[in-house]
Design an enzyme around this catalytic site. Structure first.
Site, PDB file in Angstrom:
ATOM      1  NE  ARG A   1       0.652   1.069   4.618  1.00 12.85           N
ATOM      2  CZ  ARG A   1       1.315   1.967   5.011  1.00 12.85           C
ATOM      3  NH1 ARG A   1       1.745   3.047   4.592  1.00 12.85           N
ATOM      4  NH2 ARG A   1       1.640   1.886   6.378  1.00 12.85           N
TER       5      ARG A   1
ATOM      6  CD  GLU B   1      -1.398   6.883  10.471  1.00 14.37           C
ATOM      7  OE1 GLU B   1      -2.341   5.771  10.654  1.00 14.37           O
ATOM      8  OE2 GLU B   1      -0.707   6.513   9.883  1.00 14.37           O
TER       9      GLU B   1
ATOM     10  NE  ARG C   1      -1.579   5.237   4.370  1.00 12.93           N
ATOM     11  CZ  ARG C   1      -1.629   4.403   5.849  1.00 12.93           C
ATOM     12  NH1 ARG C   1      -1.893   3.353   5.973  1.00 12.93           N
ATOM     13  NH2 ARG C   1      -0.793   4.920   6.915  1.00 12.93           N
TER      14      ARG C   1
ATOM     15  CB  CYS D   1       2.446   8.570  10.620  1.00 16.50           C
ATOM     16  SG  CYS D   1       3.146   7.658  11.542  1.00 16.50           S
TER      17      CYS D   1
ATOM     18  CB  THR E   1       6.470   5.997   9.782  1.00 17.79           C
ATOM     19  OG1 THR E   1       4.922   5.193  10.168  1.00 17.79           O
ATOM     20  CG2 THR E   1       6.734   6.127  11.927  1.00 17.79           C
TER      21      THR E   1
ATOM     22  NE  ARG F   1       2.266  -2.041   7.512  1.00 20.51           N
ATOM     23  CZ  ARG F   1       2.023  -2.959   7.331  1.00 20.51           C
ATOM     24  NH1 ARG F   1       2.953  -3.759   7.577  1.00 20.51           N
ATOM     25  NH2 ARG F   1       0.477  -3.606   7.577  1.00 20.51           N
TER      26      ARG F   1
ATOM     27  NE  ARG G   1       3.324  -2.469  10.838  1.00 18.67           N
ATOM     28  CZ  ARG G   1       2.471  -1.050  10.821  1.00 18.67           C
ATOM     29  NH1 ARG G   1       1.572  -1.422  10.058  1.00 18.67           N
ATOM     30  NH2 ARG G   1       3.216  -0.352  10.646  1.00 18.67           N
TER      31      ARG G   1
ATOM     32  CD  GLU H   1       1.214   1.384  13.135  1.00 15.99           C
ATOM     33  OE1 GLU H   1       0.664   1.697  12.251  1.00 15.99           O
ATOM     34  OE2 GLU H   1       2.552   1.585  13.708  1.00 15.99           O
TER      35      GLU H   1
HETATM   36  P1  ADP Z   1      -0.646  -0.627   6.722  1.00 16.35           P
HETATM   37  O1  ADP Z   1      -0.452  -1.170   5.992  1.00 16.35           O
HETATM   38  O2  ADP Z   1      -2.366   0.735   6.343  1.00 16.35           O
HETATM   39  O3  ADP Z   1       0.161   0.505   7.657  1.00 16.35           O
HETATM   40  P2  ADP Z   1      -2.113  -1.879   8.884  1.00 16.35           P
HETATM   41  O4  ADP Z   1      -0.531  -2.587   9.604  1.00 16.35           O
HETATM   42  O5  ADP Z   1      -2.891  -1.500  10.086  1.00 16.35           O
HETATM   43  O6  ADP Z   1      -2.280  -1.205   8.062  1.00 16.35           O
HETATM   44  O7  ADP Z   1      -3.055  -2.704   8.263  1.00 16.35           O
HETATM   45  C1  ADP Z   1      -3.919  -2.950   7.394  1.00 16.35           C
HETATM   46  C2  ADP Z   1      -4.679  -3.493   6.433  1.00 16.35           C
HETATM   47  O8  ADP Z   1      -3.964  -4.391   5.930  1.00 16.35           O
HETATM   48  C3  ADP Z   1      -4.943  -5.341   8.467  1.00 16.35           C
HETATM   49  O9  ADP Z   1      -6.301  -5.419   8.453  1.00 16.35           O
HETATM   50  C4  ADP Z   1      -3.654  -6.259   8.478  1.00 16.35           C
HETATM   51  O10 ADP Z   1      -4.262  -6.981   8.574  1.00 16.35           O
HETATM   52  C5  ADP Z   1      -4.200  -6.067   6.406  1.00 16.35           C
HETATM   53  N1  ADP Z   1      -2.393  -6.555   5.691  1.00 16.35           N
HETATM   54  C6  ADP Z   1      -1.513  -6.163   6.039  1.00 16.35           C
HETATM   55  N2  ADP Z   1      -0.771  -6.997   5.196  1.00 16.35           N
HETATM   56  C7  ADP Z   1      -1.305  -7.933   5.137  1.00 16.35           C
HETATM   57  C8  ADP Z   1      -1.134  -9.211   4.035  1.00 16.35           C
HETATM   58  N3  ADP Z   1       0.334  -9.187   4.020  1.00 16.35           N
HETATM   59  N4  ADP Z   1      -1.812  -9.697   3.772  1.00 16.35           N
HETATM   60  C9  ADP Z   1      -3.297  -9.181   4.033  1.00 16.35           C
HETATM   61  N5  ADP Z   1      -3.588  -8.571   4.784  1.00 16.35           N
HETATM   62  C10 ADP Z   1      -2.675  -7.458   4.935  1.00 16.35           C
HETATM   63  C1  CIR Z   2       2.924   4.616  17.335  1.00 13.24           C
HETATM   64  O1  CIR Z   2       3.473   6.176  17.480  1.00 13.24           O
HETATM   65  O2  CIR Z   2       2.675   4.104  17.618  1.00 13.24           O
HETATM   66  C2  CIR Z   2       1.405   5.251  16.445  1.00 13.24           C
HETATM   67  N1  CIR Z   2       1.429   6.795  16.521  1.00 13.24           N
HETATM   68  C3  CIR Z   2       2.025   4.878  14.865  1.00 13.24           C
HETATM   69  C4  CIR Z   2       3.247   4.943  14.263  1.00 13.24           C
HETATM   70  C5  CIR Z   2       3.727   4.037  13.230  1.00 13.24           C
HETATM   71  N2  CIR Z   2       3.994   2.854  12.898  1.00 13.24           N
HETATM   72  C6  CIR Z   2       5.241   2.218  12.652  1.00 13.24           C
HETATM   73  O3  CIR Z   2       6.313   2.348  13.419  1.00 13.24           O
HETATM   74  N3  CIR Z   2       5.869   2.290  11.453  1.00 13.24           N
END
Ligand code: ADP
Ligand code: CIR
Length: 342
Positions: free
Chosen positions: A111, A210, A214, A256, A258, A265, A294, A299
Site C-alpha cells: 500500500r 490516516e 491509501r 505519520c 513513518t 508498506r 506486526r 499495526e
Molecule cells: P497499513 O498497512 O495501512 O499500515 P495496518 O498494519 O493496520 O495498516 O494493516 C491494515 C490491514 O491490512 C490489516 O487488516 C492487516 O491485517 C492487513 N494486511 C497487511 N498486510 C497484509 C498481507 N500481507 N496480507 C493480508 N492482509 C494484510
Molecule cells: C505509534 O506511535 O505507535 C503510532 N502513532 C503508529 C506509528 C507508526 N507505525 C510505525 O511504527 N510504522
C-alpha cells in the site's frame, strides 16, 4: 506478541527536549495545527512507538526541530539535506515471488499513502475539505476500467456485519484506532470515509483514514511482482487525475512521519511457527533485516496461528523497488531460518 511489551519510549518523547519545546511553543501552521496537537497521540498512548502526527504539509517545516530527528532515526539516518526519488518499475524486482515454494507466505499486500496537495491531513482537515477529498477521489476512481474497475462503498450507511467482515478479511481499516483518535484524525467519523475495491478485492483504495488515500494492491500467495505491477498501474492512473502533496526532500507527504517518501508498506503474511516460539528473537532478526514485525490484524495487533505481518520499515530515502527487493530478500532469509530451526 504483546505489542505493549515490545514498545519502548516513543521517538516523540526522546526528541522533545526542553529546548525544542521552547522553540515550538506558540508555532501554528496555516491550518491552525499546533505542537500540542502534533504530540497528543504520543502523550495519550504511552505505548506509542513514534507518537507524533503532522496536521498538514507545513507541519514538517514549522515543527522541523521535532520532526527532523524523528525522521532521521526512523528512516535509516535520513538527513535534512537528503533528497528522495521514486522507482515503480516492476521489471527491476529481483524475483516474481517472495516464497517460490509457496509454503510459507499466505498473502502479499503493498500500500501507499497519498494526500491531496493543498489540503490539510486527517488530524487538521475540516469536514468540508474531507467531503471534497472524497468527491475528487471517488470521481477519479470511477474512470478506472479492466481489473481496476470497482465500486466505492461509503462507511456511513454500511451495515455493521459487512463492515466487520471487511475488517476481519483484512480489506478495511479498523474503527476507533486510539492513536488516530488522539491525533484528531477520527473527527466526524464515519462521514466521508469509505473503501473502493475491484470485484476481486485485489485493488482497493481507503478514503480519508490516516491518510486521504491509501492505495492498496493485495492477493493470496507470494507473487509480489503481480502485486507491485498492479499498484504501480493504479498509482499512475490516479496521478494523471490528482495532484498529491510531495516535496523533493520528503517525497509523498503523510500524516505519520513513518510513512513519508514512498509512503509504501510492502508486507507479507507469513507462517513462522518455529521462529515464532521466540518472538523477541524474531523481532531482533527482523530489525537486522530492516523489516518490521506486526501481528495478523495490522499495526499494534498480535500474531495468530504463528502468522506474522512482515514489511519494510524504511519508506523514505529508499525507492519503492529497493524497498520491495529488501522485503523479498529479508523474507527469503526468514524462510531459510525457519527451515533450519528444529
Ligand atoms: P497499513 O498497512 O495501512 O499500515 P495496518 O498494519 O493496520 O495498516 O494493516 C491494515 C490491514 O491490512 C490489516 O487488516 C492487516 O491485517 C492487513 N494486511 C497487511 N498486510 C497484509 C498481507 N500481507 N496480507 C493480508 N492482509 C494484510
Ligand atoms: C505509534 O506511535 O505507535 C503510532 N502513532 C503508529 C506509528 C507508526 N507505525 C510505525 O511504527 N510504522
Amino acid at each position: 506478541m504483546t505489542h505493549k511489551e515490545a514498545t519502548k519510549q516513543s521517538l516523540m518523547k526522546k526528541h522533545l527536549t526542553e529546548e525544542v519545546k521552547k522553540k515550538l511553543a506558540g508555532v501554528v501552521t496555516p491550518s491552525g495545527f499546533t505542537l500540542a496537537q502534533a504530540i497528543n497521540s504520543g502523550l495519550v498512548n504511552e505505548d506509542s512507538s513514534v507518537g507524533v502526527y503532522a496536521g498538514d504539509e507545513h507541519s514538517y517545516v514549522l515543527f522541523a526541530p521535532l520532526f527532523d530527528p524523528i525522521i532521521e532515526e526512523y528512516h535509516g539516518g535520513y538527513k535534512k539535506e537528503d533528497t528522495h526519488s521514486a522507482d515503480l518499475d516492476a521489471t527491476k524486482l529481483v524475483a516474481d515471488s517472495v516464497d517460490p515454494d509457496g509454503s510459507f507466505v499466505v498473502s502479499t499486500r503493498i500500500r501507499v499513502g497519498r494526500n491531496l496537495k493543498g489540503i490539510p491531513f486527517a488530524p487538521a482537515i475540516s469536514a468540508e475539505q474531507r467531503r471534497e477529498v472524497e468527491r475528487r477521489v471517488v470521481d477519479s476512481l470511477s474512470k478506472f476500467d479492466g481489473d481496476l474497475k470497482g465500486m466505492y462503498y461509503p462507511l456511513a450507511g454500511m451495515d455493521e456485519a459487512t463492515r466487520q467482515q471487511l475488517v476481519a478479511d483484512h480489506f478495511l481499516f479498523k474503527k476507533g484506532d486510539r492513536f488516530l483518535e488522539a491525533a484528531g484524525a477520527n473527527r466526524e467519523w464515519p462521514e466521508s470515509r469509505g473503501i473502493f475495491h475491484s470485484a476481486d478485492k485485489r485493488f482497493l483504495v481507503w478514503v480519508n483514514e490516516e491518510d486521504e488515500l491509501r492505495i492498496i494492491s493485495m492477493q493470496e500467495g507470494g507473487n509480489v511482482r503481480e502485486v507491485f505491477s498492479r499498484l504501480a498501474r493504479a498509482i499512475e492512473m490516479l496521478q494523471r487525475q490528482l495532484q498529491f502533496a510531495y516535496t523533493e526532500h520528503l517525497g509523498y507527504l503523510s500524516s505519520c512521519p513513518t510513512n513519508l517518501g514512498t509512503a509504501m508498506r510492502a508486507s507479507v503474511h507469513v507462517k513462522l511457527p518455529k521462529l515464532g516460539k521466540n518472538e523477541a528473537k524474531l523481532k531482533r532478526i527482523c530489525n537486522e533485516l530492516k523489516l518490521s514485525l506486526r501481528g495478523i490484524d495490522g499495526e499494534h495487533s498480535d500474531s495468530k496461528g504463528s502468522v506474522y505481518d512482515i514489511s519494510n520499515k524504511q519508506r523514505l530515502g529508499i525507492s519503492e523497488v529497493d524497498a520491495v527487493n529488501l522485503l523479498i530478500r529479508g523474507v527469503g532469509t526468514l524462510i531459510m531460518l525457519e527451515k533450519c530451526e528444529d
